[in-house]
Design an enzyme around this catalytic site. Structure first.
Site, PDB file in Angstrom:
ATOM      1  N   HIS A   1       0.852  -1.188   0.000  1.00  0.00           N
ATOM      2  CA  HIS A   1       0.000   0.000   0.000  1.00  0.00           C
ATOM      3  C   HIS A   1       0.891   1.242   0.000  1.00  0.00           C
ATOM      4  O   HIS A   1       2.035   1.204   0.460  1.00  0.00           O
ATOM      5  CB  HIS A   1      -0.895   0.005   1.240  1.00  0.00           C
ATOM      6  CG  HIS A   1      -2.014  -0.990   1.191  1.00  0.00           C
ATOM      7  ND1 HIS A   1      -3.073  -0.964   2.062  1.00  0.00           N
ATOM      8  CD2 HIS A   1      -2.232  -2.043   0.366  1.00  0.00           C
ATOM      9  CE1 HIS A   1      -3.907  -1.956   1.776  1.00  0.00           C
ATOM     10  NE2 HIS A   1      -3.419  -2.629   0.756  1.00  0.00           N
TER      11      HIS A   1
ATOM     12  N   GLU B   1       0.978   3.957   1.773  1.00  0.00           N
ATOM     13  CA  GLU B   1       1.504   4.403   3.067  1.00  0.00           C
ATOM     14  C   GLU B   1       2.683   3.547   3.516  1.00  0.00           C
ATOM     15  O   GLU B   1       3.700   4.061   3.996  1.00  0.00           O
ATOM     16  CB  GLU B   1       0.429   4.322   4.163  1.00  0.00           C
ATOM     17  CG  GLU B   1      -0.838   5.091   3.889  1.00  0.00           C
ATOM     18  CD  GLU B   1      -1.916   4.210   3.260  1.00  0.00           C
ATOM     19  OE1 GLU B   1      -1.624   3.541   2.237  1.00  0.00           O
ATOM     20  OE2 GLU B   1      -3.038   4.191   3.779  1.00  0.00           O
TER      21      GLU B   1
ATOM     22  N   CYS C   1      -6.021   1.867   6.032  1.00  0.00           N
ATOM     23  CA  CYS C   1      -6.560   0.595   6.519  1.00  0.00           C
ATOM     24  C   CYS C   1      -5.854   0.229   7.830  1.00  0.00           C
ATOM     25  O   CYS C   1      -4.944   0.928   8.277  1.00  0.00           O
ATOM     26  CB  CYS C   1      -6.322  -0.501   5.472  1.00  0.00           C
ATOM     27  SG  CYS C   1      -4.589  -1.009   5.336  1.00  0.00           S
TER      28      CYS C   1
ATOM     29  N   CYS D   1      -1.985  -0.230   7.526  1.00  0.00           N
ATOM     30  CA  CYS D   1      -1.219   1.010   7.414  1.00  0.00           C
ATOM     31  C   CYS D   1      -1.342   1.859   8.675  1.00  0.00           C
ATOM     32  O   CYS D   1      -0.375   2.518   9.081  1.00  0.00           O
ATOM     33  CB  CYS D   1      -1.661   1.774   6.173  1.00  0.00           C
ATOM     34  SG  CYS D   1      -1.203   0.894   4.653  1.00  0.00           S
TER      35      CYS D   1
END
Lengths: 153, 153
Positions: free
Chosen positions: B56, B58, B86, B89
């Site tokens: 992801h 992040e 999420c 992260c």
């Protein structure tokens, strides 16, 4: 007589011991192909060595297994880890579509499966593995207790 | 007149657009040194390209910033991301000791800051950043809406 294969949790415990020897939090994880039992990846925490706050055993093992498979999801795989996963790793287990999660010691302070956010029970969790906790719980926990006692001595 | 520096959220939006062009979920993230404003890392989702369920925006930006700093924690840094993080992260943001989190669109389906596990509000969360949500919310959200509409067409 054929030598008995080392169980995935034994491999994870070996990874955890190697982590402790390297000055990392003693947690180990193994990803296994559920059908064949083949070990696809094994890892231990490397946050300090790698200067990577995400380098938990579970995340490293999942990343290595997915890279090896050439697929971002591992729906036919199981994960063994010596400690109840945190929220970061629980979510990664969900994203990877891991079939079963087997973990050792329970983590009341940072665990996110049976404690805290209980990630797999959230309505916003779109895949939950089958979960089996408390496997070799005492040995998994003792590695952590001894490591953190050593840091305080 | 000196050219005005591009804001971190604009950089994150640019990363999100680049993700969409590459067939990845259009989410971008930027890590900034809070004192100097220097951009330490920027990234977009790469789960499909990298075959990595943890890739992801992040997580990639945090990993790159921490590697660049040579430290597993970034207590003097802020993170900008186009979508509410999420659980994976959010936990990584906590482990990295990020000072402030600025995010764009709210994510009712998978967000873990204002939705679902609300990770930073859990007793098992040991560091919570200051959180500022809804920044450029409409533009951040439109990139996602257009991308997922395109997948269905």
């Amino acid at each position: 007589m054929a030598a008995q294969a080392t169980s995935p949790m034994e491999l994870a415990l070996g990874e955890a011991a190697a982590a402790a020897a390297a000055g990392e939090a003693p947690i180990g994880a193994v990803v296994v192909d559920a059908a064949s039992g083949e070990v696809l990846a094994q890892a231990h925490n490397r946050t300090e060595r790698d200067n990577d706050p995400s380098a938990h055993a579970e995340l490293l093992a999942i990343r290595a297994a997915a890279a090896g498979r050439g697929a971002p999801r591992l729906p036919d795989c199981d994960l063994y880890v010596t400690l109840e996963p945190c929220a970061m790793c629980a979510a990664a287990i969900s994203f990877a579509r891991i079939r079963r999660l087997y973990f050792g010691a329970y983590d009341t302070k940072g665990g996110a499966v049976e404690h805290g956010p209980r990630f797999f029970n959230q309505a916003t969790c779109h895949h939950a593995p089958e979960v089996y906790g408390g496997i070799e719980e005492i040995r998994c926990g003792e590695l952590l207790t001894e490591f953190f006692q050593g840091l305080r001595d």
